[in-house]
Design an enzyme around this catalytic site. Structure first.
Site, PDB file in Angstrom:
ATOM      1  CE  LYS A 116      48.496  37.861  38.116  1.00 38.37           C
ATOM      2  NZ  LYS A 116      47.084  38.315  38.722  1.00 38.37           N
ATOM      3  CD  GLU A 200      52.732  38.428  44.723  1.00 38.10           C
ATOM      4  OE1 GLU A 200      51.968  37.907  45.710  1.00 38.10           O
ATOM      5  OE2 GLU A 200      52.379  39.191  43.936  1.00 38.10           O
ATOM      6  CG  HIS A 235      44.769  30.848  43.682  1.00 37.71           C
ATOM      7  ND1 HIS A 235      45.265  30.988  45.149  1.00 37.71           N
ATOM      8  CD2 HIS A 235      45.704  29.643  43.195  1.00 37.71           C
ATOM      9  CE1 HIS A 235      46.118  30.265  45.396  1.00 37.71           C
ATOM     10  NE2 HIS A 235      46.500  29.404  44.240  1.00 37.71           N
ATOM     11  CD  GLU A 275      41.834  40.900  42.410  1.00 38.30           C
ATOM     12  OE1 GLU A 275      40.660  40.769  42.042  1.00 38.30           O
ATOM     13  OE2 GLU A 275      42.924  40.342  42.165  1.00 38.30           O
ATOM     14  CD  GLU A 293      44.960  40.526  39.592  1.00 35.19           C
ATOM     15  OE1 GLU A 293      45.405  40.819  38.344  1.00 35.19           O
ATOM     16  OE2 GLU A 293      43.824  39.905  39.764  1.00 35.19           O
ATOM     17  CG  ASN A 295      41.536  42.283  38.253  1.00 31.36           C
ATOM     18  OD1 ASN A 295      42.172  42.011  37.589  1.00 31.36           O
ATOM     19  ND2 ASN A 295      40.959  41.918  39.286  1.00 31.36           N
ATOM     20  NE  ARG A 297      38.719  41.693  34.602  1.00 26.72           N
ATOM     21  CZ  ARG A 297      38.362  40.996  35.669  1.00 26.72           C
ATOM     22  NH1 ARG A 297      36.996  41.401  36.328  1.00 26.72           N
ATOM     23  NH2 ARG A 297      39.121  40.332  36.327  1.00 26.72           N
TER      24      ARG A 297
HETATM   25  P1  ADP Z   1      37.043  38.563  38.909  1.00 32.18           P
HETATM   26  O1  ADP Z   1      37.964  39.093  40.287  1.00 32.18           O
HETATM   27  O2  ADP Z   1      36.263  39.625  38.346  1.00 32.18           O
HETATM   28  O3  ADP Z   1      36.298  37.247  39.265  1.00 32.18           O
HETATM   29  P2  ADP Z   1      38.825  37.152  37.217  1.00 32.18           P
HETATM   30  O4  ADP Z   1      40.067  37.493  36.920  1.00 32.18           O
HETATM   31  O5  ADP Z   1      38.873  35.742  38.177  1.00 32.18           O
HETATM   32  O6  ADP Z   1      38.224  38.233  37.889  1.00 32.18           O
HETATM   33  O7  ADP Z   1      38.020  36.694  36.102  1.00 32.18           O
HETATM   34  C1  ADP Z   1      36.799  37.233  35.732  1.00 32.18           C
HETATM   35  C2  ADP Z   1      36.131  36.639  34.495  1.00 32.18           C
HETATM   36  O8  ADP Z   1      37.036  36.968  33.324  1.00 32.18           O
HETATM   37  C3  ADP Z   1      36.126  35.000  34.688  1.00 32.18           C
HETATM   38  O9  ADP Z   1      34.793  34.959  35.335  1.00 32.18           O
HETATM   39  C4  ADP Z   1      36.500  34.812  33.564  1.00 32.18           C
HETATM   40  O10 ADP Z   1      34.946  34.501  32.759  1.00 32.18           O
HETATM   41  C5  ADP Z   1      37.102  35.783  32.654  1.00 32.18           C
HETATM   42  N1  ADP Z   1      38.658  35.458  32.748  1.00 32.18           N
HETATM   43  C6  ADP Z   1      39.410  35.460  33.600  1.00 32.18           C
HETATM   44  N2  ADP Z   1      40.855  35.122  33.260  1.00 32.18           N
HETATM   45  C7  ADP Z   1      40.456  34.738  31.866  1.00 32.18           C
HETATM   46  C8  ADP Z   1      41.205  34.294  31.016  1.00 32.18           C
HETATM   47  N3  ADP Z   1      42.571  34.213  31.034  1.00 32.18           N
HETATM   48  N4  ADP Z   1      40.755  34.050  29.616  1.00 32.18           N
HETATM   49  C9  ADP Z   1      39.528  34.197  29.630  1.00 32.18           C
HETATM   50  N5  ADP Z   1      38.534  34.650  30.365  1.00 32.18           N
HETATM   51  C10 ADP Z   1      39.078  35.001  31.795  1.00 32.18           C
HETATM   52  P1  ADP Z   2      44.594  36.456  39.207  1.00 32.61           P
HETATM   53  O1  ADP Z   2      44.961  37.378  38.271  1.00 32.61           O
HETATM   54  O2  ADP Z   2      44.568  35.298  39.097  1.00 32.61           O
HETATM   55  O3  ADP Z   2      43.361  36.946  39.990  1.00 32.61           O
HETATM   56  P2  ADP Z   2      45.918  37.407  42.079  1.00 32.61           P
HETATM   57  O4  ADP Z   2      47.227  37.936  41.830  1.00 32.61           O
HETATM   58  O5  ADP Z   2      44.846  38.370  42.065  1.00 32.61           O
HETATM   59  O6  ADP Z   2      45.775  36.588  40.591  1.00 32.61           O
HETATM   60  O7  ADP Z   2      45.606  36.272  42.965  1.00 32.61           O
HETATM   61  C1  ADP Z   2      44.639  35.362  42.988  1.00 32.61           C
HETATM   62  C2  ADP Z   2      44.334  35.012  44.569  1.00 32.61           C
HETATM   63  O8  ADP Z   2      45.502  34.219  45.018  1.00 32.61           O
HETATM   64  C3  ADP Z   2      44.285  35.975  45.517  1.00 32.61           C
HETATM   65  O9  ADP Z   2      42.876  36.229  45.601  1.00 32.61           O
HETATM   66  C4  ADP Z   2      44.790  35.242  46.699  1.00 32.61           C
HETATM   67  O10 ADP Z   2      43.560  34.349  47.403  1.00 32.61           O
HETATM   68  C5  ADP Z   2      45.738  34.371  46.519  1.00 32.61           C
HETATM   69  N1  ADP Z   2      47.054  35.118  46.505  1.00 32.61           N
HETATM   70  C6  ADP Z   2      47.587  35.813  45.613  1.00 32.61           C
HETATM   71  N2  ADP Z   2      48.859  36.344  46.178  1.00 32.61           N
HETATM   72  C7  ADP Z   2      48.969  35.872  47.262  1.00 32.61           C
HETATM   73  C8  ADP Z   2      49.874  35.874  48.239  1.00 32.61           C
HETATM   74  N3  ADP Z   2      51.163  36.432  48.166  1.00 32.61           N
HETATM   75  N4  ADP Z   2      49.768  35.368  49.501  1.00 32.61           N
HETATM   76  C9  ADP Z   2      48.460  34.418  49.749  1.00 32.61           C
HETATM   77  N5  ADP Z   2      47.702  34.489  48.697  1.00 32.61           N
HETATM   78  C10 ADP Z   2      47.696  34.829  47.663  1.00 32.61           C
HETATM   79 MG    MG Z   3      42.883  38.610  41.023  1.00 31.21          MG
END
Ligand code: ADP
Ligand code: ADP
Ligand code: MG
Length: 661
Positions: A116, A200, A235, A275, A293, A295, A297
């Protein structure tokens, strides 16, 4: 075009990819672990290859075995789905080096977006607005704390290698910073093997709005509009929608441009999600969104984009992987109506969203009125090894109101027995006024949690149905019923007897007098009721209770009876005379960690009253989840661990107290 694709995944997404391949006349190869030998994705694919034992590290994360399988089965491409190896640049590289096509971006693009902090630096350089914060290399706690002060509280500590909401801590005041950093680091280290964190600014009234982008080999990049994923818990997304409520043309233009610019900066090919976090305290304003971030995929919630555009995103991925250009130009991407997706999970909302496992003894999803993306069938087992998703329910309507109504109807037609699912929680969420009016933010669920997870008391009708089911009243009469025999109940006898039924941990001895095999009277909570079977069609039953007709679905499975009534699944259990009850801990008031592991969940707080056998702490150890249960009815006196903490064996986790009589 591709001829044969290996799908390096399982569950709903593997099935989803196979469906599109089939439509495009592309052959499919599934891979599976021993836990999935009979899984739906294996049955659907043209071919299947066993990878290894159930743990993901020995199966779905074994890139080497997957590539071997692809070669052995003469596949020409590998689709990684989401999760598992989908964002692993080394895997993408190895696939390519093996002479196969990776259905996804280049390893370099994955690498650039994988951490990130680096991703944010890159995006800032490309002119994309990023969340203000600290991305520095100096990770000493003092420097980090000083940076947090400069940013201004509240702040959010994030693992730079994080994902799935893990390794994140919101800190509201400087005194808590050091502890929060330490625990975020610990979680990041244990989950991702990288403890480095960024800080952040916590964005006020946050909304999560993301853009779907696609790029091709000619470096053209377009977006397929936005998705709003603000309904989150810890989250993690719960319900997603497209378009975003309140979206304006100016905001969409600004977010779309930023997302496309970001993808172009890394020469992106394939599907990605950019995102953004949006400060919605003053509506949606083009100067109040920031990159979080990318993603690299297909996203779990991609179906809502498919519903409003009428496009198949997996098809786009496959075409682009095969070297074709983007099928549409930006102006030609259609946008029609509104779509929602709800994630149905095997989890107990009433018990702190404890993940549940078990056999899906009954599963009926509203395939006739909604799009249902699922990887399981009735009879399948939700094992503890993987994400406990049961299905995604996706609906479309001309307007947001219409689509939300369709979701409400679809959820009212979703039935899961054998394991606890979050259907009632999703339905409660869909009934929320703020959600209905489009006033979403990431705190909505947490603010309303008590109301959303309320488990309704089982009504008398549920007891009536359970008693009748226990007595075999809904069974075809000509079938000898071992249960009836077991209970010693003789048909047509007017004998008074007692039926023991447990519900929510309370066992009630219910006096019953039978008039016939379809008519009886019973007592519940001191009141006598008369009940009669009106109609039975499989699990669909209609009874007449005290003169009033009641319809419900009733499922008998093992010693359990699940009564689906009024949007809730009421589970009753018949005690097994041979069994001493469920496994609970020894009668000590000090709950110790039985082994070293990670604390996944502490569903109780000090002062909570718990019954014997109720979960106190969920640990992950030896790649399995273990639930430590209350040794007796009592009160939680002290909780000495937090979620995400790594503990040694015999560490004191929690202290119980007996209840005052
Ligand atoms: P999305 O925004 O598509 O929901 P996430 O990052 O929350 O993205 O994760 C998508 C899917 O990927 C989750 O439902 C989970 O099954 C898998 N996943 C996410 N993070 C991990 C991790 N650290 N290790 C294994 N699987 C993960
Ligand atoms: P992940 O890789 O686990 O998906 P993200 O950076 O996408 O991590 O953050 C996951 C969630 O956390 C976001 O969807 C949002 O709801 C919350 N979040 C992340 N960054 C912030 C921020 N700076 N302020 C408020 N909420 C946040
Ligand atoms: Mg995210």
């Amino acid at each position: 075009m591709l001829k044969r694709v290996l799908i390096a995944n399982r569950g709903e997404i593997a099935c989803r990819i196979i469906r599109t391949c089939r439509r495009m006349a592309i052959e499919t190869v599934a891979v599976y672990s021993d836990a999935d030998a009979n899984a739906l994705h294996v049955a659907m694919a043209d071919d299947a290859v066993r990878l290894g034992p159930p743990p993901a590290t020995e199966s779905y994360l074994r890139g080497d075995l997957i590539i071997e399988a692809a070669q052995a089965m003469a596949a020409d491409a590998v689709h990684p789905g989401y999760g598992f190896l989908s964002e692993n640049p080394d895997f993408a590289e190895a696939v390519t080096e093996a002479g196969l096509i990776f259905v996804g971006p280049s390893a370099d693009a994955i690498r650039a977006m994988g951490l990130k902090d680096r991703a944010k630096a890159l995006m800032a350089e490309a002119g994309v607005p990023v969340v203000p914060g600290y991305l520095g290399d100096d990770q000493t706690p003092e420097v980090m704390a000083a940076q947090a002060n400069d940013i201004g509280y509240p702040v959010l500590i994030k693992a730079r290698a994080g994902g799935g909401g893990k390794g994140m801590r919101r800190v509201d005041n400087p005194d808590d910073f050091a502890d929060a950093l330490e625990s975020a680091r610990r979680e990041a280290e244990s989950s991702f093997g990288d403890g480095r964190c960024l800080i952040e600014k916590w964005i006020a009234t946050p909304r999560h709005i993301e853009m779907q982008v696609f790029g091709d080999a000619d470096r053209n990049v377009i977006h397929l509009f936005e998705r709003d994923c603000s309904l989150q818990r810890r989250h993690q997304k719960v319900i997603e929608e497209a378009p975003a409520p309140g979206m304006t043309a100016a905001m969409r233009q600004a977010m779309g441009d930023a997302a496309v610019k970001g993808a172009e900066a890394v020469g992106y090919q394939g599907a990605a999600t950019v995102e953004f976090i949006v400060d919605a305290s003053d509506g949606l304003r083009p100067d109040r969104f920031w990159f979080m971030e990318m993603n690299t995929r297909l996203q779990v919630e991609h179906p809502v984009t498919e519903m409003i555009t009428g496009l198949d995103l997996v098809e786009w991925q496959l075409r682009i992987a095969a070297g074709e250009p983007l099928p549409l130009s930006q102006e030609d991407v259609p946008l029609n109506g509104w779509a929602f997706e709800a994630r149905v999970y095997a989890e107990d909302a009433g018990k702190g969203f404890l993940p549940t496992t078990g056999r899906l003894d009954y599963l009926s999803l509203p395939e006739d009125i909604a799009r249902v993306d699922s990887g399981v069938r009735q009879g399948d087992v939700i094992a503890p090894f993987y994400d406990p998703m049961i299905a995604k329910i996706i609906v479309h309507g001309d307007s947001r109101t219409e689509a939300l109504n369709a979701m409400r109807t679809a959820l009212s037609q979703s039935f899961v027995a054998g394991t606890v699912a979050n259907v009632a929680f999703l339905a409660a969420l869909c009934a929320d006024d703020a959600f209905a009016s489009g006033q979403v933010d990431t705190g909505l669920i947490e603010r309303n949690l008590d109301r959303l997870v309320q488990t309704p008391e089982a009504p008398t009708a549920a007891y009536a149905l359970a008693v009748m089911a226990a007595l075999g009243c809904f069974e075809p009469h000509n079938r000898a019923d071992p249960w009836v025999t077991l209970t010693g109940w003789r048909q047509w006898s007017r004998e008074r007897q007692t039926i023991d039924l447990s519900h929510n941990g309370v066992t009630e001895a219910i006096p019953v007098t039978c008039d016939s095999d379809s008519k009886l009277s019973f007592e519940h909570a001191g009141i006598a009721h008369a009940v009669e079977v009106r109609q039975v069609d499989g699990v669909h039953t209609v009874i007449v209770l005290d003169g009033k007709e009641v319809g419900a679905r009733v499922v008998r499975h093992g010693r359990n009876i699940t009564v689906f009534l009024g949007g809730a699944a009421h589970v009753f259990t018949r005690p097994d005379p041979l069994d001493g009850g469920e496994q609970v801990m020894a009668g000590d008031d000090r709950v110790l960690a039985p082994m070293p592991g990670l604390i996944k969940l502490v569903p109780v707080a000090p002062g909570a009253c718990v019954r014997r056998g109720e979960p106190l702490v969920v640990m992950e150890a030896m790649k399995m989840e273990h639930t430590l249960r209350a040794p007796f009815d009592g009160t939680v006196a002290e909780v000495l661990v937090g979620e995400g903490e790594q503990v040694a064996a015999d560490r004191l986790l929690l202290v119980m107290e007996t209840q005052d009589p």
